[in-house]
Write a protein that holds these residues in place. Structure first.
Motif, PDB file in Angstrom:
ATOM      1  N   PHE A   5       0.842  -1.191   0.000  1.00 34.51           N
ATOM      2  CA  PHE A   5       0.000   0.000   0.000  1.00 34.51           C
ATOM      3  C   PHE A   5       0.880   1.245   0.000  1.00 34.51           C
ATOM      4  CE2 PHE A   5      -2.812  -3.181   1.707  1.00 34.51           C
ATOM      5  CZ  PHE A   5      -4.040  -2.852   1.164  1.00 34.51           C
ATOM      6  N   PRO A   6       0.349   2.356  -0.481  1.00 36.42           N
ATOM      7  CA  PRO A   6       1.100   3.608  -0.376  1.00 36.42           C
ATOM      8  C   PRO A   6       1.358   3.969   1.085  1.00 36.42           C
ATOM      9  CG  PRO A   6      -0.706   3.838  -1.945  1.00 36.42           C
ATOM     10  CD  PRO A   6      -0.906   2.523  -1.236  1.00 36.42           C
ATOM     11  N   LEU A   7       2.545   4.477   1.354  1.00 37.69           N
ATOM     12  CA  LEU A   7       2.871   4.942   2.701  1.00 37.69           C
ATOM     13  C   LEU A   7       1.825   5.944   3.183  1.00 37.69           C
ATOM     14  CD1 LEU A   7       4.777   5.204   5.148  1.00 37.69           C
ATOM     15  CD2 LEU A   7       6.060   6.923   3.838  1.00 37.69           C
ATOM     16  N   ALA A   8       1.341   6.793   2.283  1.00 36.03           N
ATOM     17  CA  ALA A   8       0.353   7.809   2.655  1.00 36.03           C
ATOM     18  C   ALA A   8      -0.933   7.183   3.196  1.00 36.03           C
ATOM     19  CB  ALA A   8       0.045   8.711   1.457  1.00 36.03           C
ATOM     20  N   ASP A   9      -1.317   6.005   2.669  1.00 27.79           N
ATOM     21  CA  ASP A   9      -2.506   5.317   3.196  1.00 27.79           C
ATOM     22  C   ASP A   9      -2.260   4.866   4.633  1.00 27.79           C
ATOM     23  OD1 ASP A   9      -3.445   5.683   0.619  1.00 27.79           O
ATOM     24  OD2 ASP A   9      -3.617   3.547   0.148  1.00 27.79           O
ATOM     25  N   ALA A  10      -1.077   4.278   4.879  1.00 30.40           N
ATOM     26  CA  ALA A  10      -0.744   3.821   6.237  1.00 30.40           C
ATOM     27  C   ALA A  10      -0.686   5.005   7.199  1.00 30.40           C
ATOM     28  CB  ALA A  10       0.574   3.060   6.234  1.00 30.40           C
ATOM     29  N   LEU A  11      -0.115   6.118   6.753  1.00 29.58           N
ATOM     30  CA  LEU A  11      -0.028   7.307   7.609  1.00 29.58           C
ATOM     31  C   LEU A  11      -1.402   7.890   7.922  1.00 29.58           C
ATOM     32  CD1 LEU A  11       3.106   8.982   6.006  1.00 29.58           C
ATOM     33  CD2 LEU A  11       2.930   8.029   8.331  1.00 29.58           C
ATOM     34  N   SER A  12      -2.378   7.638   7.067  1.00 30.25           N
ATOM     35  CA  SER A  12      -3.739   8.099   7.335  1.00 30.25           C
ATOM     36  C   SER A  12      -4.356   7.339   8.503  1.00 30.25           C
ATOM     37  CB  SER A  12      -4.618   7.935   6.090  1.00 30.25           C
ATOM     38  OG  SER A  12      -4.160   8.788   5.058  1.00 30.25           O
ATOM     39  N   VAL A  13      -3.784   6.177   8.831  1.00 36.13           N
ATOM     40  CA  VAL A  13      -4.247   5.394   9.982  1.00 36.13           C
ATOM     41  C   VAL A  13      -3.401   5.702  11.213  1.00 36.13           C
ATOM     42  CG1 VAL A  13      -4.546   3.044  10.894  1.00 36.13           C
ATOM     43  CG2 VAL A  13      -5.140   3.553   8.510  1.00 36.13           C
ATOM     44  N   THR A  14      -2.102   5.895  11.043  1.00 34.32           N
ATOM     45  CA  THR A  14      -1.206   6.053  12.198  1.00 34.32           C
ATOM     46  C   THR A  14      -1.038   7.494  12.651  1.00 34.32           C
ATOM     47  OG1 THR A  14       0.769   6.148  10.792  1.00 34.32           O
ATOM     48  CG2 THR A  14       0.076   3.963  11.579  1.00 34.32           C
ATOM     49  N   THR A  15      -1.548   8.443  11.885  1.00 38.01           N
ATOM     50  CA  THR A  15      -1.479   9.863  12.281  1.00 38.01           C
ATOM     51  C   THR A  15      -2.903  10.424  12.301  1.00 38.01           C
ATOM     52  OG1 THR A  15      -1.371  10.876  10.080  1.00 38.01           O
ATOM     53  CG2 THR A  15       0.709  10.055  11.008  1.00 38.01           C
ATOM     54  N   PRO A  16      -3.085  11.583  12.871  1.00 40.32           N
ATOM     55  CA  PRO A  16      -4.435  12.175  12.880  1.00 40.32           C
ATOM     56  C   PRO A  16      -4.819  12.867  11.566  1.00 40.32           C
ATOM     57  CG  PRO A  16      -2.944  13.433  14.313  1.00 40.32           C
ATOM     58  CD  PRO A  16      -2.156  12.294  13.753  1.00 40.32           C
ATOM     59  N   LYS A  17      -4.002  12.763  10.537  1.00 35.62           N
ATOM     60  CA  LYS A  17      -4.252  13.456   9.266  1.00 35.62           C
ATOM     61  C   LYS A  17      -4.635  12.476   8.167  1.00 35.62           C
ATOM     62  CE  LYS A  17      -2.801  17.541  10.688  1.00 35.62           C
ATOM     63  NZ  LYS A  17      -3.695  18.641  10.852  1.00 35.62           N
ATOM     64  N   MET A  18      -5.544  12.906   7.276  1.00 37.53           N
ATOM     65  CA  MET A  18      -5.867  12.134   6.075  1.00 37.53           C
ATOM     66  C   MET A  18      -4.819  12.502   5.038  1.00 37.53           C
ATOM     67  SD  MET A  18      -7.500  10.073   4.156  1.00 37.53           S
ATOM     68  CE  MET A  18      -9.027   9.621   4.910  1.00 37.53           C
ATOM     69  N   LEU A  19      -3.871  11.605   4.816  1.00 39.86           N
ATOM     70  CA  LEU A  19      -2.758  11.872   3.916  1.00 39.86           C
ATOM     71  C   LEU A  19      -2.820  11.065   2.629  1.00 39.86           C
ATOM     72  CD1 LEU A  19      -0.064  11.983   6.708  1.00 39.86           C
ATOM     73  CD2 LEU A  19      -0.890  13.932   5.380  1.00 39.86           C
ATOM     74  N   SER A  20      -3.735  10.116   2.564  1.00 42.61           N
ATOM     75  CA  SER A  20      -3.838   9.251   1.397  1.00 42.61           C
ATOM     76  C   SER A  20      -4.117  10.080   0.148  1.00 42.61           C
ATOM     77  CB  SER A  20      -4.958   8.222   1.594  1.00 42.61           C
ATOM     78  OG  SER A  20      -5.152   7.489   0.412  1.00 42.61           O
ATOM     79  N   HIS A  21      -3.355   9.806  -0.910  1.00 43.67           N
ATOM     80  CA  HIS A  21      -3.586  10.479  -2.190  1.00 43.67           C
ATOM     81  C   HIS A  21      -4.931  10.054  -2.778  1.00 43.67           C
ATOM     82  CE1 HIS A  21       0.499  11.976  -2.171  1.00 43.67           C
ATOM     83  NE2 HIS A  21       0.958  10.747  -2.014  1.00 43.67           N
ATOM     84  N   ARG A  22      -5.404   8.887  -2.342  1.00 42.99           N
ATOM     85  CA  ARG A  22      -6.686   8.362  -2.831  1.00 42.99           C
ATOM     86  C   ARG A  22      -7.816   8.674  -1.863  1.00 42.99           C
ATOM     87  NH1 ARG A  22      -6.085   2.478  -3.528  1.00 42.99           N
ATOM     88  NH2 ARG A  22      -4.960   2.591  -1.579  1.00 42.99           N
TER      89      ARG A  22
END
Length: 181
Positions: A5-22
């Motif tokens: 998965f994109p790192l940004a998707d994982a960061l959307s779960v592990t941080t308080p920010k929605m970072l997923s490009h999708r």
């Protein structure tokens, strides 16, 4: 079975920010994979809470990878690009081993109370007779619609058979395009 998965998707779960490009699609896909369940929107919070420790266990660097406080959109994007440069744009994710399938209706009842969850086709609804009558009426309408479509299809096939075939005999030349006016 693991997936990437994109790192940004994982960061959307592990941080308080929605970072997923999708955006939400990325979040749904990751959490669905990890839980093995097609989650409903109201289940995402509980799934993210269960998946966050597993993601950090699988990729310990995620524990300390947090976007800056009060960052605007441009700063978040710059932070994410740097995080992807340092850690890679993709992470491999294993499903949870301890997630028990959760019923979305039961979850909704637990969250807001059973009296506030509306199930229009529930078999144990107080107005069961009205629901069954509505289902029967809908089934009859569907049957009538199918019959009408079949008749329409028959009429179209008959009309097509009765139409003259294009040929020079009836004034249609198939070799030359019609002159435009």
């Amino acid at each position: 079975m693991h997936r990437t998965f994109p790192l940004a998707d994982a960061l959307s779960v592990t941080t308080p920010k929605m970072l997923s490009h999708r955006h939400m699609d990325g979040l749904y896909e990751l959490l669905d994979h990890m839980t093995g369940q097609d989650l409903f929107t109201h289940q995402l919070g509980a799934a993210a809470d269960a998946c966050k420790p597993a993601l950090i266990e699988q990729h310990p660097f995620l524990a300390d990878l947090q976007p800056p406080d009060n960052a605007d959109q441009a700063d978040l994007l710059a932070w994410l690009v740097e995080a992807e440069r340092v850690h890679g744009e993709q992470v491999t994710v294993q499903p949870l081993t301890n997630w028990g399938r959760r019923d979305p209706i039961e979850d909704a009842c637990d969250q807001v109370g059973a009296e506030r969850v509306f199930l229009p086709f529930a078999t144990d609804a107080p107005d069961k007779i009205a629901i069954q009558a509505n289902r029967q009426a809908a089934a009859e309408k569907l049957t009538n619609l199918k019959a009408a479509l079949a008749r329409l299809g028959d009429a179209a096939r008959l009309a097509a058979r009765q139409m003259p075939k294009p040929s020079p005999a009836n004034g249609v030349n198939l070799d030359k395009p019609e002159p435009s006016s």
